[in-house]
Design an enzyme around this catalytic site. Structure first.
Site: not given
Ligand code: ADP
Ligand code: MG
Length: 385
Positions: A122, A158, A170
């Site tokens: 989150g 997005e 965000d």
């Molecule tokens: P949040 O935005 O709340 O952290 P989301 O599900 O919207 O969760 O986004 C997470 C996704 O973003 C991960 O599943 C991945 O695909 C991508 N992501 C985020 N950070 C990284 C990272 N450091 N390396 C690779 N992918 C990432």
């Molecule tokens: Mg997200």
């Protein structure tokens, strides 16, 4: 992961020096939950946990992406790509796709990235990826995008490409954040103002419940419908009302009999939560963190009993802090049914707080509680070599 480590990866993969490093932070929301789609206010801030993106232009028209954390890579042509099966790739492709749709010319580019934002907790690692990618492309290809344009394009990426119907908060926080400040965003006009959150005596600590109940999506849609049902009733009486943002609390209370009980409680929560953002800004101006903490508890109470989007784990985590004199306030953060709780804790007692919470959570649920101390940092930054 540090910037230097990411640069090292870039050089070992491509054998050249990168042109830029982008620091793209995650975000927290201090108060103002479920107010965004009701066109009210939110109070987010960028945090010190970020994704580092190291980038450089190529001589051809290819995209080369490398995720350090997932140890995965992607390659394609910049003018000829589609949605990928690898979800992490789509956050990067999405903003390119939307920029291209606006007529921007983007050439071949290498991107190596890794970060320290816990995924799916989150903290909006996805918005960080999108905002960081756009800020980097903006610099490399001289797109001339303003910060607000970056925010809006990131959200479109997005929504349209990744296919997540997220709000704008965000990206807004990740781009517009400022160190030791929170940002009050008006979700109707997109006007924003910074307020101080500058305290040497307190820390913000996230406790990650590690639960994500599958209710989130369906209940989110139900809550939106319940809010709309309330607006319809209010609109019939007062035609100028178009969203819960326009509804005074007195009006919600006086029209209670016209509303289904559930709808009444949803509307009351949202209207009070919008008011709480306003009060929060006032108390922050005078550095009254005790009062701020009480607002956090009030938000959780509303989330639990009126909006009904909490769960046993986050209720427990918040309840537990009420016996701890070192905690000023706590609440569940984010869409609901799990995720992190946000805690305002006296700085000198943070380690004791963390130890107590970890032990209590383990004893009650047999789950490991990850805690993260976060501070409020500047938004996306691009550094050129
Ligand atoms: P949040 O935005 O709340 O952290 P989301 O599900 O919207 O969760 O986004 C997470 C996704 O973003 C991960 O599943 C991945 O695909 C991508 N992501 C985020 N950070 C990284 C990272 N450091 N390396 C690779 N992918 C990432
Ligand atoms: Mg997200």
């Amino acid at each position: 992961m540090s910037a230097a480590a990411a640069v090292g990866f870039y050089q070992s993969i491509f054998g050249t020096k990168p042109e830029i490093t982008v620091r793209a932070p995650g975000r927290i929301n201090l108060i103002g939950e479920h107010t965004d789609y009701n066109l009210g206010f939110v109070l987010p801030a960028a945090i010190d946990k970020a994704i580092w993106m190291v980038m450089g232009r190529r001589n051809d028209n290819e995209l080369h992406f490398h995720s350090i954390d997932l140890n995965d890579r992607y390659q394609n042509e910049v003018d000829n790509f589609r949605k990928s099966e690898k979800s992490w790739v789509n956050y990067l492709l999405g903003v390119i796709s939307e920029a291209q749709r606006d007529g921007f010319n983007i050439g071949g580019v290498n991107v190596v990235f890794g970060g320290e934002i816990p995924l799916g907790a989150g903290l909006s690692s996805s918005a960080a990826l999108e905002s960081g990618m756009l800020a980097g492309l903006n610099e490399l290809f001289c797109l001339g995008l303003s910060k607000l344009e970056i925010v809006k394009l990131a959200q479109r990426g997005e929504n349209n490409f990744v296919g997540m119907n997220c709000g704008i908060m965000d990206m807004f926080a990740s781009v517009m954040g400022q160190a030791r400040q929170v940002l009050r965003l008006d979700c109707r006009s997109l006007d924003y103002e910074h307020f101080p959150f500058d305290t040497p005596e307190h820390s913000l600590v996230l406790c990650d419940s590690a639960v994500k109940h599958s209710l989130v999506d369906s209940e989110y849609n139900t809550r939106r419908r319940e809010c709309e049902a309330g607006v319809q009733v209010f609109h019939k009486i007062m035609p100028e009302i178009a969203s819960l943002r326009d509804v005074p609390l007195d009006f919600v209370l006086s029209e209670k009999k016209r509303l289904e009980d559930k709808v009444f409680r949803r509307c009351k929560f949202v209207v009070e939560e919008i008011m709480r953002v306003d009060v929060a800004c006032k108390v922050l101006k005078i550095n009254d963190f005790e009062a701020f903490g009480q607002l956090m508890y009030a938000t959780h109470n509303g989330l639990q009993y009126e909006y009904e989007v909490t769960c046993a784990e986050t209720d427990f985590l918040v309840e537990k802090t009420k016996q701890m004199p070192e905690v000023l306030g706590a609440r569940q953060m984010g869409g609901g049914f799990g995720g992190c709780t946000l805690n305002l804790v006296k700085k000198e007692a943070v380690s004791e707080f963390v130890a107590n919470m970890v032990a209590a959570y383990d004893a009650n649920f047999g789950l490991k509680l990850a805690c993260h101390v976060v501070s409020l940092e500047d938004g996306v930054e691009v550094k050129r070599y």
